[in-house]
Design an enzyme around this catalytic site. Structure first.
Site, PDB file in Angstrom:
ATOM      1  CE1 TYR A 142      -3.452  -2.416  -0.043  1.00 29.36           C
ATOM      2  CE2 TYR A 142      -4.484  -1.623   1.885  1.00 29.36           C
ATOM      3  CZ  TYR A 142      -4.445  -2.632   0.934  1.00 29.36           C
ATOM      4  OH  TYR A 142      -5.505  -3.302   0.724  1.00 29.36           O
ATOM      5  CE  LYS A 158       1.726 -17.209   0.012  1.00 27.81           C
ATOM      6  NZ  LYS A 158       0.967 -18.641   0.080  1.00 27.81           N
ATOM      7  CG  ASP A 201      -1.717 -19.394   2.165  1.00 29.93           C
ATOM      8  OD1 ASP A 201      -0.835 -18.668   2.755  1.00 29.93           O
ATOM      9  OD2 ASP A 201      -1.686 -20.342   1.324  1.00 29.93           O
ATOM     10  CG  ASP A 245      -7.316  -3.495   4.219  1.00 32.37           C
ATOM     11  OD1 ASP A 245      -8.199  -3.452   4.855  1.00 32.37           O
ATOM     12  OD2 ASP A 245      -7.321  -2.729   3.019  1.00 32.37           O
ATOM     13  CG  ASP A 301     -12.330  -6.206   6.030  1.00 32.34           C
ATOM     14  OD1 ASP A 301     -11.662  -5.600   7.056  1.00 32.34           O
ATOM     15  OD2 ASP A 301     -12.522  -5.701   5.000  1.00 32.34           O
TER      16      ASP A 301
END
Length: 339
Positions: free
Chosen positions: A128, A174, A207, A231, A235
């Protein structure tokens, strides 16, 4: 002896930000009636209102007001100004840690009532950071970290765990694919973890972490994630605790901090006084705790839980028909009775 007073910046922003911050003000006003401290407010504009008034979605007048505040309560930023406002605040005030509690409250209809974790999202670097280019057929956004930024956010996670009495920090990544960013950051994570022997340290792919939050959120305590991943992950967490109406965050730096619901502007509901204001009120609770007023923050949480568990005043997302204001007034009434 003069009563202590806090200067609170109030930025409703766009969309339902106006509705939920108005509700949070009702609750804060009730607190101020009996609290051993005072609250003074400085209303400020961002988004469409700021463009109309100042010609910019995050004007210097608002930045100056934020700098003069002890803390800021913010509503929401919407298109087309989202990036200019959010990154302007985060980079302008070096708000490098976005702290997002994922805590199921009694009466919230949470899918996972045992969820009690905190996602710490790096807030100023990563994907971002908006570094990139377009060159013919190539469209590139770069995932940029600095060594200073990596160390700062990792230390923040361990220090936060110590301060809040949490026992474990989970580093998400990752690293097997992102060998220039996540791999060295994971190495730094374990190196710094040795300085905090009382806090357990583990790592997990992002993940796998998302799946485990859905299935077994109780296994987590403090979870660290890169900006974009954090982010998404927070959620996902909101989904297991009752929805975005309970999702809130503190943007923390070394100076003024900004507290907000994270549900966005939801323009189709704007100014209709129907949305769930719990996230904004919980953001106000987090703000009070950050200012050192933990007893008051705890009392506010108890009042919220009382309203939730009674189940008489619920917005549409919780199966009721109460208005945004109704919820705020119900919580305020509990606080007044508590004194």
């Amino acid at each position: 002896m003069e009563k202590k007073s806090y200067r609170i910046g109030i930025i409703p922003g766009d969309g339902i930000g106006r509705d939920v911050i108005r509700a949070a003000r009702i609750v804060l006003d009730a607190i101020a009636e009996t609290a051993p401290f005072g609250l003074s407010y400085r209303p400020m504009d961002t988004g469409d209102a700021a463009v109309e008034k100042y010609g910019h979605p995050l004007p210097q007048e608002t930045l100056d007001g934020m700098a003069a505040s002890d803390a800021v309560l913010f509503g929401a930023a919407g298109d087309p100004h989202t990036s200019a406002i959010l990154m302007g605040m985060r980079l302008g005030f070096n708000l490098y840690a976005n702290v997002r509690p994922i805590i199921a409250l009694p009466g919230s209809r949470a899918a996972k009532p045992a969820a009690n974790l905190v996602v710490v999202r790096e807030n100023t670097e990563g994907l971002y950071r908006s570094v990139g280019y377009i060159d013919g057929d190539y469209h590139v956004n770069l995932r940029v970290f600095t060594k200073q930024g990596m160390e700062r956010i990792i230390r923040f996670c361990f220090e936060y765990a110590l301060k809040e009495g949490r026992k474990k920090v989970t580093f998400t990544h990752k690293a097997h694919m992102l060998t220039y960013t996540d791999k060295p950051m994971r190495e730094m994570f374990y190196e710094l973890a040795r300085e905090y022997p009382g806090i357990a340290a583990e790592d997990m792919t992002i993940d796998a972490c998302a799946m485990q939050i859905v299935m077994h959120p109780e296994r987590f305590d403090v979870v660290f994630a890169e900006n974009a991943n954090g982010d998404i992950l927070s959620d996902v967490g909101a989904g297991v605790i009752g929805g975005m109406g309970f999702a809130y965050a503190g943007n923390i730096g070394d100076g003024v901090s900004v507290f907000e619901p994270i549900h966005g502007t939801a323009p189709k509901y704007a100014d209709k006084n129907v949305v769930n204001p719990m996230a904004a009120i919980l953001a106000a609770k987090m703000m009070l705790a950050h200012l050192g007023e933990r007893v008051t923050a705890d009392n506010l949480e108890k009042a919220i839980i009382e309203v939730l568990t009674e189940g008489k005043v619920r917005t549409y997302d919780l199966g009721g028909s109460a208005s945004t204001t109704d919820v705020a007034e119900a919580i305020a009434a509990k606080l007044r009775r508590r004194g």
